[in-house]
Design a protein around this motif. Structure first.
Motif, PDB file in Angstrom:
ATOM      1  N   ASN A   1     -10.935   2.651  -8.607  1.00  0.00           N
ATOM      2  CA  ASN A   1     -10.378   1.651  -9.525  1.00  0.00           C
ATOM      3  C   ASN A   1      -8.892   1.859  -9.808  1.00  0.00           C
ATOM      4  O   ASN A   1      -8.424   1.560 -10.897  1.00  0.00           O
ATOM      5  N   MET A   2      -8.167   2.382  -8.842  1.00  0.00           N
ATOM      6  CA  MET A   2      -6.755   2.686  -9.080  1.00  0.00           C
ATOM      7  C   MET A   2      -5.875   1.443  -8.984  1.00  0.00           C
ATOM      8  O   MET A   2      -4.769   1.419  -9.500  1.00  0.00           O
ATOM      9  N   ILE A   3      -6.377   0.398  -8.307  1.00  0.00           N
ATOM     10  CA  ILE A   3      -5.601  -0.834  -8.134  1.00  0.00           C
ATOM     11  C   ILE A   3      -6.386  -1.962  -8.809  1.00  0.00           C
ATOM     12  O   ILE A   3      -7.555  -2.173  -8.479  1.00  0.00           O
TER      13      ILE A   3
ATOM     14  N   ASP B   1       0.699   8.975 -13.549  1.00  0.00           N
ATOM     15  CA  ASP B   1      -0.323   8.545 -14.496  1.00  0.00           C
ATOM     16  C   ASP B   1       0.065   7.191 -15.109  1.00  0.00           C
ATOM     17  O   ASP B   1       1.021   6.551 -14.670  1.00  0.00           O
ATOM     18  N   ARG B   2      -0.699   6.773 -16.104  1.00  0.00           N
ATOM     19  CA  ARG B   2      -0.504   5.427 -16.651  1.00  0.00           C
ATOM     20  C   ARG B   2       0.778   5.268 -17.443  1.00  0.00           C
ATOM     21  O   ARG B   2       1.144   4.168 -17.818  1.00  0.00           O
TER      22      ARG B   2
ATOM     23  N   HIS C   1      -8.992   2.965  -4.115  1.00  0.00           N
ATOM     24  CA  HIS C   1      -7.996   3.456  -3.161  1.00  0.00           C
ATOM     25  C   HIS C   1      -8.559   4.751  -2.596  1.00  0.00           C
ATOM     26  O   HIS C   1      -9.323   5.443  -3.287  1.00  0.00           O
TER      27      HIS C   1
ATOM     28  N   GLN D   1       0.825  -1.219   0.000  1.00  0.00           N
ATOM     29  CA  GLN D   1       0.000   0.000   0.000  1.00  0.00           C
ATOM     30  C   GLN D   1       0.856   1.264   0.000  1.00  0.00           C
ATOM     31  O   GLN D   1       0.460   2.295  -0.544  1.00  0.00           O
TER      32      GLN D   1
ATOM     33  N   PHE E   1       1.442   2.255  -3.533  1.00  0.00           N
ATOM     34  CA  PHE E   1       0.263   2.883  -4.150  1.00  0.00           C
ATOM     35  C   PHE E   1       0.045   4.288  -3.589  1.00  0.00           C
ATOM     36  O   PHE E   1      -0.289   5.223  -4.325  1.00  0.00           O
TER      37      PHE E   1
ATOM     38  N   SER F   1      -0.516  -3.816 -10.911  1.00  0.00           N
ATOM     39  CA  SER F   1      -1.846  -3.468 -10.401  1.00  0.00           C
ATOM     40  C   SER F   1      -2.148  -1.973 -10.448  1.00  0.00           C
ATOM     41  O   SER F   1      -3.316  -1.592 -10.407  1.00  0.00           O
ATOM     42  N   TYR F   2      -1.111  -1.120 -10.481  1.00  0.00           N
ATOM     43  CA  TYR F   2      -1.377   0.317 -10.449  1.00  0.00           C
ATOM     44  C   TYR F   2      -2.046   0.743 -11.759  1.00  0.00           C
ATOM     45  O   TYR F   2      -1.494   0.561 -12.839  1.00  0.00           O
ATOM     46  N   GLN F   3      -3.249   1.258 -11.635  1.00  0.00           N
ATOM     47  CA  GLN F   3      -4.060   1.629 -12.794  1.00  0.00           C
ATOM     48  C   GLN F   3      -4.109   0.476 -13.800  1.00  0.00           C
ATOM     49  O   GLN F   3      -4.117   0.687 -15.006  1.00  0.00           O
ATOM     50  N   ARG F   4      -4.146  -0.754 -13.270  1.00  0.00           N
ATOM     51  CA  ARG F   4      -4.212  -2.008 -14.034  1.00  0.00           C
ATOM     52  C   ARG F   4      -2.976  -2.255 -14.898  1.00  0.00           C
ATOM     53  O   ARG F   4      -3.039  -2.984 -15.885  1.00  0.00           O
TER      54      ARG F   4
ATOM     55  N   ILE G   1     -10.011  -2.673  -7.363  1.00  0.00           N
ATOM     56  CA  ILE G   1     -10.570  -2.092  -6.141  1.00  0.00           C
ATOM     57  C   ILE G   1     -10.273  -0.596  -6.110  1.00  0.00           C
ATOM     58  O   ILE G   1      -9.475  -0.089  -6.906  1.00  0.00           O
TER      59      ILE G   1
ATOM     60  N   LYS H   1      -7.376   8.325 -14.605  1.00  0.00           N
ATOM     61  CA  LYS H   1      -6.507   7.520 -15.466  1.00  0.00           C
ATOM     62  C   LYS H   1      -6.419   8.057 -16.889  1.00  0.00           C
ATOM     63  O   LYS H   1      -5.539   7.695 -17.638  1.00  0.00           O
TER      64      LYS H   1
ATOM     65  N   GLU I   1      -9.962  19.377  -9.625  1.00  0.00           N
ATOM     66  CA  GLU I   1      -9.047  18.692  -8.707  1.00  0.00           C
ATOM     67  C   GLU I   1      -9.161  17.174  -8.825  1.00  0.00           C
ATOM     68  O   GLU I   1      -8.162  16.474  -8.907  1.00  0.00           O
TER      69      GLU I   1
ATOM     70  N   ARG J   1       0.626  11.735  -7.944  1.00  0.00           N
ATOM     71  CA  ARG J   1      -0.194  11.768  -9.167  1.00  0.00           C
ATOM     72  C   ARG J   1       0.484  11.143 -10.379  1.00  0.00           C
ATOM     73  O   ARG J   1       0.504  11.719 -11.484  1.00  0.00           O
TER      74      ARG J   1
ATOM     75  N   LEU K   1      -7.489   7.497  -2.521  1.00  0.00           N
ATOM     76  CA  LEU K   1      -7.198   8.636  -3.394  1.00  0.00           C
ATOM     77  C   LEU K   1      -7.768   8.494  -4.804  1.00  0.00           C
ATOM     78  O   LEU K   1      -7.536   9.362  -5.652  1.00  0.00           O
TER      79      LEU K   1
ATOM     80  N   ALA L   1      -7.719  15.603 -12.082  1.00  0.00           N
ATOM     81  CA  ALA L   1      -6.260  15.613 -12.272  1.00  0.00           C
ATOM     82  C   ALA L   1      -5.617  14.263 -11.958  1.00  0.00           C
ATOM     83  O   ALA L   1      -4.517  13.991 -12.406  1.00  0.00           O
ATOM     84  N   VAL L   2      -6.275  13.387 -11.194  1.00  0.00           N
ATOM     85  CA  VAL L   2      -5.694  12.061 -10.939  1.00  0.00           C
ATOM     86  C   VAL L   2      -6.416  10.966 -11.707  1.00  0.00           C
ATOM     87  O   VAL L   2      -6.167   9.792 -11.494  1.00  0.00           O
TER      88      VAL L   2
ATOM     89  N   LEU M   1      -0.028   7.532  -6.040  1.00  0.00           N
ATOM     90  CA  LEU M   1      -1.214   8.372  -6.132  1.00  0.00           C
ATOM     91  C   LEU M   1      -0.963   9.744  -5.521  1.00  0.00           C
ATOM     92  O   LEU M   1      -1.427  10.756  -6.035  1.00  0.00           O
TER      93      LEU M   1
END
Lengths: 367, 367
Positions: B150-152, A92-93, B145, A80, A83, A115-118, B143, B321, B315, A90, B147, B318-319, A87
């Motif tokens: 669906n970030m993970i 990005d992919r 997060h 965690q 992650f 796993s981060y942003q799939r 799942i 995907k 705001e 910030r 922040l 900005a994060v 995050l």
């Protein structure tokens, strides 16, 4: 520098091996797509190499993620933190996660990247011998669960593996030996001539001779890459890489993560697999003892912990990933330099092996 | 029963749609490899369908996993309950995880399946309209997060999707409407004639007429499967499926998970994307209002929450995907029935849209 290409179609990647590669900016920039990078490392490795790697990555926005050190932290709580950092900054992919450290860091950073942003890009910079010859090749990532090692994870390929052999100078001797357990394993499972080479060079390896070190890492990675190429998702032949691991995982689980090093548990587990192969008449006692001698010269344990009873092994092995539909499958040696995965053995041979390991095998300590 | 084949090479799978499919044992046994099965569901769905599905799976060893219900539980703590159950019942790598429930259950069960022992088989049995037309197709799992939503997660394909339209009889009307938001979305992004069909049939859909329901689900899944086929890993065109989602995720995050239903947030977000497309001169005000009217007939919200200021949207977005290297990309309508993903718009058009949504757009409420 030597480079090995792991051929996996569109997910192929290079393994670079050589001295001071951490300082080679072009090796990284060739494999980084975006402008953001997260360097995941731990409290032990960070003071040694984080500044240098950050310097090398000066063209990028670098987020350092410094985790606590040790197998006992290879869990969701620590994952965690990665992650949270990604995050929080910030990412990005198009970000790239770089693992700087040993196998635990590589496994966690790789699983986080998967796993981060799939799924984002991932580069391995392994700094232990074990992770250089094992964890950084093959795409296995993950974390432990209280009920089993590496039970949660993903198959996820790095964009590159960059192995700086000079990092081994800061590695504790006990961890160097743990890495040698895996190096010796490659000889046992698929490269008998390599065993002879190792018998001739094990002392130079322990003395960190850069020439033999590079050769041993290259040969180990090539052996693993060959096996992985043939079977990326571990449906068949790849499982031979787990020689000694089923017994070894039982040892690690029973003792509590981090008490025995992974390579130490694999070494004792390998001896148990050798003993069983010997009981089955597949290798001779002399061949078994030759391998035990090599492991001992690498300063590795060759018997399981004295307090582990046969029943303890059987209980832990029942949840091992090698169990398919309730049937225990083990990696054994058909002959020296040739491993097989098999569930086709009499149950009493396993029990005899476990009994032999519990107590009687202590004779090898003095051999 | 209608069957749609999602063509993804060796990971292709069927989507079966029809009444009472939960009782059809052969649909399951065709796609289950081992003897163990885990049925992941929640406290709301379990009393309705768990016994029936367990009956259907009487040839297998079934482990039920009953999770708390709600988007606010779509987190690691709840995911762990799945791993605990799988390991507690000693499920091996040949196990199959079956998701019985809505999108939250599908996302979590799918991510658990992708990660358990680095990947086991997975079957979707979606019981909400939203999950039937959206979450169960496309391989997105994961799942939330704290922040971000669906970030993970992982891209992971099911072995089959089995849609029992009769399960919609127990669905609250508000959730049926939320599903209709996604159905209408398919018309807007890639199937203009479908919009006309929906205008003619929206009342029958809300009344759960089984014939139009099957047709709408089939047409939605086919539209999504077509887009996903073209772009499995969301590098390009697939992102058009996210019409309304960037604005919608901002609403969900701002309000706290579970306060607005996903489909409700998507509906309001879709209207914002329509407004922006209108501001850019890509669609007419009449076309925008036609779509708003259809969403309203489906009993969906068409304005964001009154307390959300333009700055709140900026705001949260900005994060998201969809942000690549710091540049905001949005899904907009080039024309009715044709969506585009673009970062190529003047910043002030976005701000005008947000301002229009904040306050002025309440006029549509009475339209």
């Amino acid at each position: 520098m030597q480079t090995l290409q792991v051929d996996l179609g569109e997910r192929s990647y290079p393994i670079h091996i050589g001295e001071r590669l951490i300082d080679r900016a072009e090796l990284f920039s060739d494999r980084i797509r975006g402008r953001q990078v997260a360097v995941v490392t731990n409290e032990t490795v960070a003071p040694l190499y984080l500044d240098r790697l950050t310097q090398t990555l000066s063209d990028y926005s670098v987020t350092p993620v410094i985790l606590p050190d040790g197998e006992e932290h290879k869990n969701w709580q620590t994952l965690q933190l990665i992650f949270d950092a990604l995050l929080g900054a910030r990412h990005d992919r198009n970000t790239t996660v770089i693992a700087l450290g040993g196998g635990v860091i590589g496994d966690m950073a790789g699983y986080a990247a998967s796993s981060y942003q799939r799924g984002v890009d991932f580069i391995q910079v392994p700094t232990t011998l074990l992770s250089q010859v094992d964890s950084s090749v093959g795409g296995k990532t993950g974390i432990n669960h209280p009920l089993g090692k590496n039970m949660i994870g993903a198959f996820y390929q790095p964009r590159a593996v960059i192995i700086d052999t000079a990092t081994l100078k800061t590695l504790p001797p006990r961890e160097l030996s743990a890495g040698l357990a895996e190096v010796i394993k490659y000889g046992l499972i698929c490269d008998e001539p390599f065993l002879g080479w190792l018998e001739a060079n094990v002392d130079r390896l322990r003395a960190l001779d850069p020439v033999v070190l590079t050769e041993a890492i290259h040969r180990s990675c090539a052996a693993k890459a060959k096996v992985v190429n043939a079977d990326e998702r571990e449906s068949g032949v790849r499982a031979i890489l787990n020689l000694g691991h089923t017994f070894g995982h039982a040892i690690e689980t029973h003792m509590g993560y981090g008490v025995w090093l992974h390579g130490e548990a694999v070494s004792a587990g390998t001896v148990m697999a050798l003993e069983m192969s010997c009981q089955l008449g597949w290798i001779t006692r002399m061949e078994r003892d030759r391998a035990i001698k090599l492991l001992q010269r690498a300063a590795l344990p060759v018997v399981p912990p004295a307090q582990m009873k046969p029943q303890d092994f059987l209980e832990h092995m029942a949840v091992d990933k090698k169990v398919l539909d309730g049937r225990l499958r083990l990696v054994l040696l058909r002959r020296m330099g040739e491993a097989v995965v098999t569930g086709d053995f009499p149950r009493d041979v396993l029990e005899t092996t476990l009994s032999a390991s519990y107590g009687a095998m202590t004779e090898h300590l003095g051999a």
